[in-house]
Scaffold this active site. Structure first.
Site, PDB file in Angstrom:
ATOM      1  N   GLU A  98       0.833  -1.193   0.000  1.00  0.00           N
ATOM      2  CA  GLU A  98       0.000   0.000   0.000  1.00  0.00           C
ATOM      3  C   GLU A  98       0.873   1.250   0.000  1.00  0.00           C
ATOM      4  O   GLU A  98       1.991   1.239   0.508  1.00  0.00           O
ATOM      5  CB  GLU A  98      -0.911  -0.001   1.232  1.00  0.00           C
ATOM      6  CG  GLU A  98      -1.949  -1.112   1.171  1.00  0.00           C
ATOM      7  CD  GLU A  98      -2.772  -1.252   2.455  1.00  0.00           C
ATOM      8  OE1 GLU A  98      -3.954  -1.549   2.328  1.00  0.00           O
ATOM      9  OE2 GLU A  98      -2.236  -1.063   3.548  1.00  0.00           O
ATOM     10  N   CYS A 125       3.352   8.598   0.850  1.00  0.00           N
ATOM     11  CA  CYS A 125       4.047   7.661   1.732  1.00  0.00           C
ATOM     12  C   CYS A 125       4.124   6.320   1.007  1.00  0.00           C
ATOM     13  O   CYS A 125       3.094   5.741   0.660  1.00  0.00           O
ATOM     14  CB  CYS A 125       3.255   7.545   3.037  1.00  0.00           C
ATOM     15  SG  CYS A 125       3.931   6.336   4.179  1.00  0.00           S
ATOM     16  N   CYS A 132       6.885  -6.700   6.732  1.00  0.00           N
ATOM     17  CA  CYS A 132       8.060  -6.186   7.435  1.00  0.00           C
ATOM     18  C   CYS A 132       8.529  -7.244   8.420  1.00  0.00           C
ATOM     19  O   CYS A 132       7.716  -7.935   9.036  1.00  0.00           O
ATOM     20  CB  CYS A 132       7.708  -4.903   8.185  1.00  0.00           C
ATOM     21  SG  CYS A 132       9.139  -4.137   9.003  1.00  0.00           S
ATOM     22  N   CYS A 136       7.911  -4.939  15.386  1.00  0.00           N
ATOM     23  CA  CYS A 136       7.503  -3.967  16.417  1.00  0.00           C
ATOM     24  C   CYS A 136       6.049  -4.237  16.831  1.00  0.00           C
ATOM     25  O   CYS A 136       5.157  -4.303  15.981  1.00  0.00           O
ATOM     26  CB  CYS A 136       7.643  -2.540  15.898  1.00  0.00           C
ATOM     27  SG  CYS A 136       9.321  -2.165  15.327  1.00  0.00           S
ATOM     28  N   CYS A 139       2.876  -2.052  15.697  1.00  0.00           N
ATOM     29  CA  CYS A 139       2.706  -1.770  14.268  1.00  0.00           C
ATOM     30  C   CYS A 139       1.983  -2.921  13.578  1.00  0.00           C
ATOM     31  O   CYS A 139       2.378  -4.084  13.709  1.00  0.00           O
ATOM     32  CB  CYS A 139       4.073  -1.554  13.613  1.00  0.00           C
ATOM     33  SG  CYS A 139       3.968  -1.274  11.832  1.00  0.00           S
ATOM     34  N   CYS A 353      -0.230   5.930  10.046  1.00  0.00           N
ATOM     35  CA  CYS A 353       1.045   5.284  10.411  1.00  0.00           C
ATOM     36  C   CYS A 353       0.778   3.982  11.145  1.00  0.00           C
ATOM     37  O   CYS A 353       0.029   3.952  12.113  1.00  0.00           O
ATOM     38  CB  CYS A 353       1.858   6.156  11.351  1.00  0.00           C
ATOM     39  SG  CYS A 353       2.289   7.742  10.695  1.00  0.00           S
TER      40      CYS A 353
HETATM   41  N1  SAH Z   1      10.354   0.622   9.237  1.00  0.00           N
HETATM   42  C1  SAH Z   1      10.436   2.072   9.259  1.00  0.00           C
HETATM   43  C2  SAH Z   1       9.199   2.729   8.657  1.00  0.00           C
HETATM   44  C3  SAH Z   1       7.984   2.441   9.479  1.00  0.00           C
HETATM   45  S1  SAH Z   1       6.559   3.455   9.428  1.00  0.00           S
HETATM   46  C4  SAH Z   1      10.610   2.536  10.685  1.00  0.00           C
HETATM   47  O1  SAH Z   1      10.511   1.712  11.592  1.00  0.00           O
HETATM   48  O2  SAH Z   1      10.872   3.718  10.890  1.00  0.00           O
HETATM   49  C5  SAH Z   1       6.913   5.015  10.034  1.00  0.00           C
HETATM   50  C6  SAH Z   1       6.652   5.252  11.534  1.00  0.00           C
HETATM   51  O3  SAH Z   1       5.346   4.853  11.990  1.00  0.00           O
HETATM   52  C7  SAH Z   1       7.656   4.534  12.390  1.00  0.00           C
HETATM   53  O4  SAH Z   1       8.210   5.443  13.284  1.00  0.00           O
HETATM   54  C8  SAH Z   1       6.796   3.528  13.103  1.00  0.00           C
HETATM   55  O5  SAH Z   1       7.363   3.135  14.312  1.00  0.00           O
HETATM   56  C9  SAH Z   1       5.508   4.278  13.279  1.00  0.00           C
HETATM   57  N2  SAH Z   1       4.360   3.436  13.617  1.00  0.00           N
HETATM   58  C10 SAH Z   1       4.242   2.101  13.468  1.00  0.00           C
HETATM   59  N3  SAH Z   1       3.033   1.687  13.906  1.00  0.00           N
HETATM   60  C11 SAH Z   1       2.374   2.774  14.351  1.00  0.00           C
HETATM   61  C12 SAH Z   1       1.073   2.991  14.879  1.00  0.00           C
HETATM   62  N4  SAH Z   1       0.201   1.989  15.041  1.00  0.00           N
HETATM   63  N5  SAH Z   1       0.725   4.259  15.202  1.00  0.00           N
HETATM   64  C13 SAH Z   1       1.580   5.277  15.005  1.00  0.00           C
HETATM   65  N6  SAH Z   1       2.820   5.135  14.478  1.00  0.00           N
HETATM   66  C14 SAH Z   1       3.220   3.892  14.153  1.00  0.00           C
END
Ligand code: SAH
Length: 363
Positions: A98, A125, A132, A136, A139, A353
């Site tokens: 996406e 974005c 991934c 985490c 996420c 995000c």
């Molecule tokens: N793998 C990369 C890109 C991830 S997305 C990274 O880890 O940075 C970009 C941001 O969104 C990251 O900082 C990630 O931690 C955050 N993120 C992930 N899940 C989220 C959620 N449910 N709510 C808000 N931010 C989130």
């Protein structure tokens, strides 16, 4: 064997190919400008190339296009694009990704771009991997696991697809903050960034591109040295104990290693690293955490972007209340650390995000 997509090649690779064909290396630049700038689909349309070269190209390469299978529109004007990808060469698995197109207005963080025609900022974005592998817990993409890396053509293809959707507006910013960990797909991401920033390519200023990493420390100095785009690091906690609970990769690259990597290569003048910090109630949002964050980032050219956590089913976290986030920001600012609060966009279509997730098709 299916032909290789020419959009996967760097300029240096195509120059090498031209030399092998007995062609002058400057031909590579002409070809790439046809492919990326003019957006032609057929090698035969490349009018300034000799016929034999056009024929060699057509026999060797293809030019694929990513087309969104669906485009979902959120109440705030955010659009989410779903792409089905051809099976990859590495994993062979079908994959879906996406991208999210986010209208906004500069200097007016509360402006909802409900009329996309009237926005003066349009951020795209994009994803760097299908799924991934970083795991985490907060996420949604992590729940998919890693399906496969994206090829450069699939990364830049998201930008082309969004550009045609954005008309008459133009994309102003591109962020690699969709699915995946960009630095875990390093070569393809750097190749895509070359195409996105080159004047024979998409000619997007590197100042308008941001790559976000979970914190793969060894890759960070190299990335700062090899590219000119902005870097964002997902910090999320001021101590190893807290960060280890949220970001499993912290056990491999703890905070000391991560911050040392951020300091290793001098940043270009006026550049700062953004540290992202997702606000989770009771996990990392106390006043003491804000003060610890100030100490941790001391001496770094840093800014902090506080991200309200976007919930998804079964996540097991609670978002920090808005007042807590504002208070946390105030503490950072009192200590001279610049801090912004990210506005959540596209929540109602799971485009915000950490909400991007495509379930795997049944085998
Ligand atoms: N793998 C990369 C890109 C991830 S997305 C990274 O880890 O940075 C970009 C941001 O969104 C990251 O900082 C990630 O931690 C955050 N993120 C992930 N899940 C989220 C959620 N449910 N709510 C808000 N931010 C989130």
């Amino acid at each position: 064997m299916s032909p290789r997509d020419i959009q996967d090649l760097s300029r240096a690779e195509l120059e090498g190919w031209c030399l092998e064909q007995g062609e002058a290396p400057y031909r590579a630049r002409q070809i790439l400008a046809w492919v990326h700038r003019q957006g032609v689909r057929r090698f035969d349309d490349m009018a300034n190339l000799p016929k034999r070269l056009r024929e060699r190209l057509a026999a060797t390469f293809c030019i694929e296009r990513l087309e969104p299978a669906t485009v979902a529109l959120a109440a705030d004007g955010t659009r989410k694009l779903l792409f089905h990808l051809a099976p990859g060469t590495d994993a062979g698995s079908p994959a879906a990704i996406e991208s999210v197109l986010i209208p906004g207005r500069k200097g007016d963080p509360d402006a909802f771009g409900t009329n996309p025609g009237a926005c003066d900022r349009l951020t795209l974005c994009i994803s760097s991997q299908a799924g991934c592998g970083m795991g985490c817990g907060f996420c949604a993409t992590a729940r998919m696991g890693l399906v496969r890396n994206l090829a450069p053509a699939e990364i830049v293809g998201q930008v082309r697809a969004a550009q045609s959707l954005a008309v008459p507006d133009r994309l102003t910013n591109v962020v690699l903050m969709g699915m995946g960990e960009p630095l875990a797909n390093y070569d393809a991401v750097v190749a895509a960034l070359e195409i996105l920033t080159a004047e024979w390519g998409y000619a997007i200023s590197p100042r308008r591109i941001t790559v976000s990493t979970v914190g793969l420390a060894p890759a960070i100095p190299r990335f700062i040295a090899e590219t000119r785009v902005n870097l964002a690091v997902s910090l999320h906690a001021p101590t190893d104990r807290q960060r280890g609970r949220l970001v499993p990769v912290n056990r491999r690259y703890p905070l000391a290693a991560l911050l040392a990597a951020c300091r290793e290569v001098p940043l270009p003048r006026r550049k700062r690293i953004t540290f992202e910090y997702v606000m989770l109630a009771g996990e990392n949002d106390a006043d003491a955490d804000a003060r610890a964050l100030v100490r941790l980032l001391h001496g770094l050219r840093a800014k902090v972007n506080l991200i309200p956590w976007n919930p998804f089913p079964g996540a097991g976290f609670t978002p920090s209340p808005p007042g807590r986030i504002v208070r946390f920001q105030a503490i950072l600012r009192q200590h001279g650390l610049s801090a912004t609060i990210r506005e959540s966009r596209g929540l109602d279509i799971q485009a915000a995000c950490g909400q991007l997730a495509v379930s795997r098709p049944a085998a």
